[in-house]
Write an enzyme that holds these catalytic residues in place. Sequence first.
Site: not given
Ligand code: UDP
Length: 402
Positions: A99, A121, A135, A230, A232, A263
Site C-alpha cells: 500500500d 498482499e 495507505e 513511525h 504518519r 525510523h
Molecule cells: N524492521 C526492521 N528494522 C527495524 C524496524 C522494522 O527490519 O528497526 C522490519 C520489520 O521486521 C518488518 C518491517 O521492517 O518486516 C516493517 O516495516 P515498517 O514498520 O517500516 O512498515 P509497515 O510494515 O508498517 O508498512
Amino acid sequence: MKVMVVFGTRPEAVKLAPVIQELERRRVQGAAVTTRVVLTGQHRELVASMLALFQIEAHEDLKIMRPGQGLTQVTVRVLEGLEPILQRERPDWVVVQGDTTSAFAAALAAFYAHVPVAHVEAGLRTSSLWLPYPEEANRRLITRLATLHLAATPWAAANLQQEGVPPEAIRVTGNPVVDALHQIRALPLRVAPDQEKRGEADPLAVPPWADEALRWLGEPGSLGILLTSHRRENWGEPLERICRAVLHILRAEPRARVLFPCHPNPRVRGVAQAILGGEARVRLTEPLGYLPFLKAMERASLILSDSGGVQEEAPAFGRPVLVLREETERPEAVEAGVANLVGTDVDRIVTRALELLRQAGANRQTLPPASPFGDGRAAPRIVSALLGEPVEPFQPSPGPGA
Ligand code: UDP
C-alpha cells in the site's frame, strides 16, 4: 515470461524478496521466466541492507527521493521514471506489494503502459479511506488497477470479493513476510565494528551497538519491550502520548526496559529524543537491520508497534503486540489473541502493557506461535499464480485465541 518487480520501501523489500528468490529458483530449474527488479528509491538505505541480506540485485533504481518531498512528487517521479523502462522492457507482469505510494504509482504506470498488474498482499481494508493515510487509499486504488490479486488470508480475499473482484482473479497465498522471517530468523549474527565489513561485504554483520542493545533487551530478570512507531497518523501528539505511556510503564514496572529503533524521519526521532532521551531504561537507536530486528522480537517480552509488518511477524514468535492504532487492517492477529488494539491513549497502553508484562513475570512471555498470516510458502504460491499454474490456497491454522 518477463516479470518486473517494483518497490521502494523496507516492508516491500522484506515481502518481495522471497518472491524474487522464488522467480530466480524457477528460472534455474528451467522455467521460461526472467525477472527485472526495479527500485523506486523511496527508502534507499533501509532497502539496500535488505537486498544485501536476501542477496538480491536490483536492475534499475529510479532514485526518486528528494529531501522533504511530498506524496505528489513521489507519485510523479515514479510515473515518469517507470514509463521509459516499461516501454523498453515490455514485461508480462508488473508485481507490486502492499500500500505504499511507490506501489500505487508503479501500478498506475503499468496500467498506462497496458501491462497487467499483480498485487501482493491485496485486500487489506479498514473502514475509513483516511486510516491509515495514504495507505488505505493506495491499496484500494491498486485493487482497481490490478489483474491478479494475491490475498494473504481468506479475510483479505473476502474483502476483494465484496468489492466485486471476480473470484477467479484472486489467489489466497499467505503473506511472504512469513517466508522471509523463516529464512532469516535463525541465521547467526556477527559483530563487525568496521563499517566496510558490513552490508554487502557481510549481510549478517551488525555494528557493536546493535549487538549490545540486543543483549541489554534480553538481559535475564528484565522485561524487555520492543517499540516501533513511525506511521504518519501517529506523528505529533499521538507519538508524544506513546512516549509518555512508556515513562509510566517504566515507573510502574522496575524490571521493564525499552528498545526503540527509531525510523530516520526527524518527526519521529525529535519527539522520541525529547521525551525519552534522558531515560536510563530506554535505548533509542538507529533502525535495526532485519536480522537483528527479528532477534529483538525474539528477546522482547512485549512489542509495542504501529507497524503493519510487525503485527504479521509477532505471532510467529509468540510475542504479544500492543497495536498503537485505532483500527487495524490485520484483524487476524487480534483474533489469534496475539495483537491488542490499544490506539495511542496513555491509560489504555499503560494498563494493557502492565497486565501483559506481569503475566510474563520473570520469563519472556511466549504465546504458542501461531501463523494466521502465512505458512512460509507464500512465494511459491505467488510465482505459480504468475505463471498461470494451479495454486493450493493457504489455510491459516487456528491461533491461541481461536
Ligand atoms: N524492521 C526492521 N528494522 C527495524 C524496524 C522494522 O527490519 O528497526 C522490519 C520489520 O521486521 C518488518 C518491517 O521492517 O518486516 C516493517 O516495516 P515498517 O514498520 O517500516 O512498515 P509497515 O510494515 O508498517 O508498512
